[in-house]
Design an enzyme around this catalytic site. Structure first.
Site, PDB file in Angstrom:
ATOM      1  CD  GLU A 121      -2.880   1.291   0.334  1.00 13.06           C
ATOM      2  OE1 GLU A 121      -2.481   1.535  -0.825  1.00 13.06           O
ATOM      3  OE2 GLU A 121      -4.070   1.196   0.645  1.00 13.06           O
ATOM      4  CG  PHE A 174      -3.304  17.221   1.155  1.00 14.41           C
ATOM      5  CD1 PHE A 174      -4.664  17.381   1.295  1.00 14.41           C
ATOM      6  CD2 PHE A 174      -2.833  16.535   0.039  1.00 14.41           C
ATOM      7  CE1 PHE A 174      -5.536  16.877   0.333  1.00 14.41           C
ATOM      8  CE2 PHE A 174      -3.689  16.027  -0.916  1.00 14.41           C
ATOM      9  CZ  PHE A 174      -5.054  16.201  -0.760  1.00 14.41           C
TER      10      PHE A 174
END
Length: 202
Positions: A121, A174
């Site tokens: 992932e 972010f």
């Protein structure tokens, strides 16, 4: 973090956004993880995985789309027989919260019964989707199942979940680059950068 590529990326992103008339929407703020740091942890993870499986065959499952870049680098550092496969998943949502139920958008091409499985992932934040996906794959009777993530955001965790292999822990920023995106963009950047959203939310 200082990087010789920071100014280059900032200038490039500003040019792209100016051309689209979106200069007030988003911009690269800084490089958080350099390509050299990424190469270092990929090398480390490849050695750990190789040692743990000791030459046994592994079905390596990349989670699309974000893990594709990391996966390509990682499997070249694993000195074991590898079968490569992919899944694309998402979580059912109730309002803004994930329910923890996984929707499989692209399933495996291989039977994993009796196989060593390594899920790859890009990043783990809440942990909900990966915890649920692991349960789904365990029901298919693999010999073993482990998870390897390039990045981990434990500050965003909503369930008690820890991956078996982690490249690097990152702060609650972010981030984009090295497979991570914003609205489908920035996956190609070789470094991981902090994206500033002007008037937006992460």
């Amino acid at each position: 973090m200082n990087s010789p590529y920071r100014k280059e990326y900032s200038a490039r992103m500003k040019t792209l956004l100016d051309e689209r008339g979106e200069e007030n929407m988003e911009k690269i703020d800084k490089v958080l993880v350099s390509r050299d740091e990424i190469a270092s942890f990929v090398e480390r993870l490849g050695k750990q995985i190789t040692a743990d499986y000791q030459g046994e065959e592994i079905v390596v499952i990349g989670i699309l789309k974000g893990a594709a870049v990391f996966l390509a680098d990682l499997i070249r550092k694993i000195d074991c027989p590898v079968i490569l496969d992919f899944m694309q998943v998402s979580s059912y949502c109730n309002g803004t919260e994930s329910s923890g139920n996984v929707r499989i958008r692209k399933d495996l091409d291989h039977d994993i019964s009796g196989k060593n499985v390594l899920i790859v992932e890009d990043i783990i934040d809440s942990g909900i989707t990966m915890q649920s996906l692991t349960r789904v794959l365990l029901a298919r009777n693999p010999k073993s199942i482990k998870v390897c993530a390039a990045f981990d955001k434990p500050s965003r965790r909503k369930v008690d979940y820890t991956a078996d292999y982690i490249g690097l822990e990152v702060p609650d920023e972010f981030i984009v680059g090295y497979g991570l995106d914003y609205a489908g963009k920035y996956r190609h950047l070789p470094d991981v950068c902090v994206l500033e959203l002007i008037g937006g939310d992460q």
